[in-house]
Design a protein around this motif. Structure first.
Motif, PDB file in Angstrom:
ATOM      1  N   VAL A   1       0.726  -1.297  -0.121  1.00 26.74           N
ATOM      2  CA  VAL A   1       0.114  -0.055  -0.200  1.00 26.74           C
ATOM      3  C   VAL A   1       0.998   1.336   0.042  1.00 26.74           C
ATOM      4  O   VAL A   1       0.212   2.085  -0.693  1.00 26.74           O
ATOM      5  CB  VAL A   1      -1.100   0.101   1.240  1.00 26.74           C
ATOM      6  N   GLN A   2       2.052   1.323   0.824  1.00 23.42           N
ATOM      7  CA  GLN A   2       2.901   2.499   0.653  1.00 23.42           C
ATOM      8  C   GLN A   2       3.330   2.745  -0.588  1.00 23.42           C
ATOM      9  O   GLN A   2       3.371   3.899  -0.934  1.00 23.42           O
ATOM     10  CB  GLN A   2       4.094   1.918   1.608  1.00 23.42           C
ATOM     11  N   SER A   3       3.799   1.751  -1.288  1.00 26.50           N
ATOM     12  CA  SER A   3       4.353   1.940  -2.563  1.00 26.50           C
ATOM     13  C   SER A   3       3.389   2.279  -3.609  1.00 26.50           C
ATOM     14  O   SER A   3       3.570   2.976  -4.457  1.00 26.50           O
ATOM     15  CB  SER A   3       4.931   0.567  -3.126  1.00 26.50           C
ATOM     16  N   SER A   4       2.038   1.833  -3.527  1.00 28.94           N
ATOM     17  CA  SER A   4       0.890   2.096  -4.310  1.00 28.94           C
ATOM     18  C   SER A   4       0.603   3.569  -4.220  1.00 28.94           C
ATOM     19  O   SER A   4      -0.265   3.901  -5.171  1.00 28.94           O
ATOM     20  CB  SER A   4      -0.224   1.252  -4.095  1.00 28.94           C
ATOM     21  N   CYS A   5       1.151   4.312  -3.400  1.00 25.44           N
ATOM     22  CA  CYS A   5       0.827   5.799  -2.989  1.00 25.44           C
ATOM     23  C   CYS A   5       1.809   6.561  -3.721  1.00 25.44           C
ATOM     24  O   CYS A   5       1.637   7.881  -3.771  1.00 25.44           O
ATOM     25  CB  CYS A   5       0.432   5.893  -1.542  1.00 25.44           C
ATOM     26  N   LEU A   6       2.854   6.067  -4.270  1.00 31.58           N
ATOM     27  CA  LEU A   6       4.106   6.766  -4.805  1.00 31.58           C
ATOM     28  C   LEU A   6       3.859   6.785  -6.437  1.00 31.58           C
ATOM     29  O   LEU A   6       3.143   5.920  -6.827  1.00 31.58           O
ATOM     30  CB  LEU A   6       5.332   6.167  -4.519  1.00 31.58           C
ATOM     31  N   PRO A   7       4.236   7.823  -7.027  1.00 31.52           N
ATOM     32  CA  PRO A   7       4.510   7.918  -8.440  1.00 31.52           C
ATOM     33  C   PRO A   7       4.911   6.697  -8.896  1.00 31.52           C
ATOM     34  O   PRO A   7       6.006   6.176  -8.420  1.00 31.52           O
ATOM     35  CB  PRO A   7       5.006   9.073  -8.581  1.00 31.52           C
ATOM     36  N   PRO A   8       4.476   6.057 -10.174  1.00 34.06           N
ATOM     37  CA  PRO A   8       5.132   4.658 -10.532  1.00 34.06           C
ATOM     38  C   PRO A   8       6.389   5.411 -11.074  1.00 34.06           C
ATOM     39  O   PRO A   8       6.892   6.363 -11.858  1.00 34.06           O
ATOM     40  CB  PRO A   8       4.395   4.384 -11.712  1.00 34.06           C
ATOM     41  N   TRP A   9       7.423   4.171 -10.904  1.00 36.44           N
ATOM     42  CA  TRP A   9       8.846   4.433 -11.496  1.00 36.44           C
ATOM     43  C   TRP A   9       8.894   4.505 -13.165  1.00 36.44           C
ATOM     44  O   TRP A   9       9.611   5.243 -13.618  1.00 36.44           O
ATOM     45  CB  TRP A   9       9.668   3.172 -10.930  1.00 36.44           C
ATOM     46  N   THR A  10       8.242   3.618 -13.906  1.00 34.24           N
ATOM     47  CA  THR A  10       8.022   3.548 -15.332  1.00 34.24           C
ATOM     48  C   THR A  10       6.603   3.122 -15.535  1.00 34.24           C
ATOM     49  O   THR A  10       5.889   2.630 -14.524  1.00 34.24           O
ATOM     50  CB  THR A  10       9.070   2.539 -15.943  1.00 34.24           C
ATOM     51  N   PRO A  11       6.032   3.281 -16.627  1.00 32.12           N
ATOM     52  CA  PRO A  11       4.745   2.825 -17.028  1.00 32.12           C
ATOM     53  C   PRO A  11       4.617   1.266 -16.921  1.00 32.12           C
ATOM     54  O   PRO A  11       3.432   0.944 -16.584  1.00 32.12           O
ATOM     55  CB  PRO A  11       4.410   3.213 -18.456  1.00 32.12           C
ATOM     56  N   TYR A  12       5.750   0.633 -17.016  1.00 32.87           N
ATOM     57  CA  TYR A  12       5.472  -0.818 -16.789  1.00 32.87           C
ATOM     58  C   TYR A  12       5.927  -1.580 -15.508  1.00 32.87           C
ATOM     59  O   TYR A  12       5.867  -2.649 -15.071  1.00 32.87           O
ATOM     60  CB  TYR A  12       6.321  -1.392 -17.939  1.00 32.87           C
ATOM     61  N   CYS A  13       6.543  -0.432 -14.541  1.00 27.62           N
ATOM     62  CA  CYS A  13       7.141  -1.205 -13.296  1.00 27.62           C
ATOM     63  C   CYS A  13       6.909  -0.099 -12.203  1.00 27.62           C
ATOM     64  O   CYS A  13       7.482   1.079 -12.225  1.00 27.62           O
ATOM     65  CB  CYS A  13       8.437  -1.698 -13.496  1.00 27.62           C
TER      66      CYS A  13
END
Length: 221
Positions: free
Chosen positions: A100-112
């Motif tokens: 959940v923490q990570s899902s609140c951050l901007p994505p690193w790339t569109p695929y990851c």
């Protein structure tokens, strides 16, 4: 061991590992004939009764309809979408803290969604898109998974958690552990500018060697 017993074993292990708390999250197993056994709505995954699970069937359209057992989770459309992609196997959806923490951050790339800092992430997960936020139980989550033009076996759900597919219960446990660890590492290193992800070539090689997708989908012109 029956499918119902295997599902109960999966639930117990996820709770033992600290990846599911209270009544958060849901899991399911689809058999080769299309029958799906799933954790019921509002249940503790560590205390699943094999005799009191939700039993569903796959329709010709790929949706899931309940046929017996306790009331199924409202997240069934998301499970159905994963089975439309992969067929028989196991789907895990948790609200684990680090996911959940990570899902609140901007994505690193569109695929990851998170940087691949450790090789094990590439070996067990590979591509990890961030699915846009929809409220829990919204059928649109399944539609967004259907529409993702990317090869992946796991995804983060924005502000929500993770969902992943595996062929077996043991593989599902290992992948959930690895994904949660990778999310924890990503959050802990987010404030360290010097932290470096693995080189793209190294990640691609590891993913390919272990049968995991990596990189954007290449479409022919």
């Amino acid at each position: 061991m029956s499918t119902a017993e295997e599902l109960a074993r999966l639930g117990r292990r996820l709770v033992e590992l600290g990846l599911s708390r209270g009544t958060a999250g849901n899991i399911s197993i689809r058999e080769s004939g299309g029958t799906v056994v799933a954790s019921p709505s509002g249940t503790d995954l560590g205390a699943l009764d094999p005799a009191q699970l939700s039993v569903l069937t796959s329709t010709p359209s790929g949706a899931l309809e309940q046929v017996s057992g306790a009331k199924a989770s409202k997240e069934v459309p998301m499970h159905a979408a994963m089975y439309r992609r992969f067929g028989a196997g196991v789907v895990v959806h948790t609200h684990s803290f680090h996911a959940v923490q990570s899902s609140c951050l901007p994505p690193w790339t569109p695929y990851c969604a998170i940087p691949p800092y450790a090789p094990y992430f590439a070996m067990k997960i590979g591509n990890l898109p961030l699915i846009p936020y929809r409220h829990p139980g919204d059928p649109a989550l399944g539609e967004l998974i259907d529409e993702a033009d990317l090869e992946f076996r796991a995804a983060l759900l924005a502000h929500h958690g993770l969902v992943l597919f595996a062929e077996t219960v043991d593989e599902a446990i290992a992948a959930t552990v690895e994904l949660d660890d990778a999310c924890r590492l990503a959050v802990s290193l987010a404030q360290i500018p010097q932290a470096r992800a693995l080189e793209e070539e190294a990640v691609a090689e590891l993913a390919a060697r272990n049968g995991r997708p990596w990189g954007p989908r290449i479409t022919s012109s």
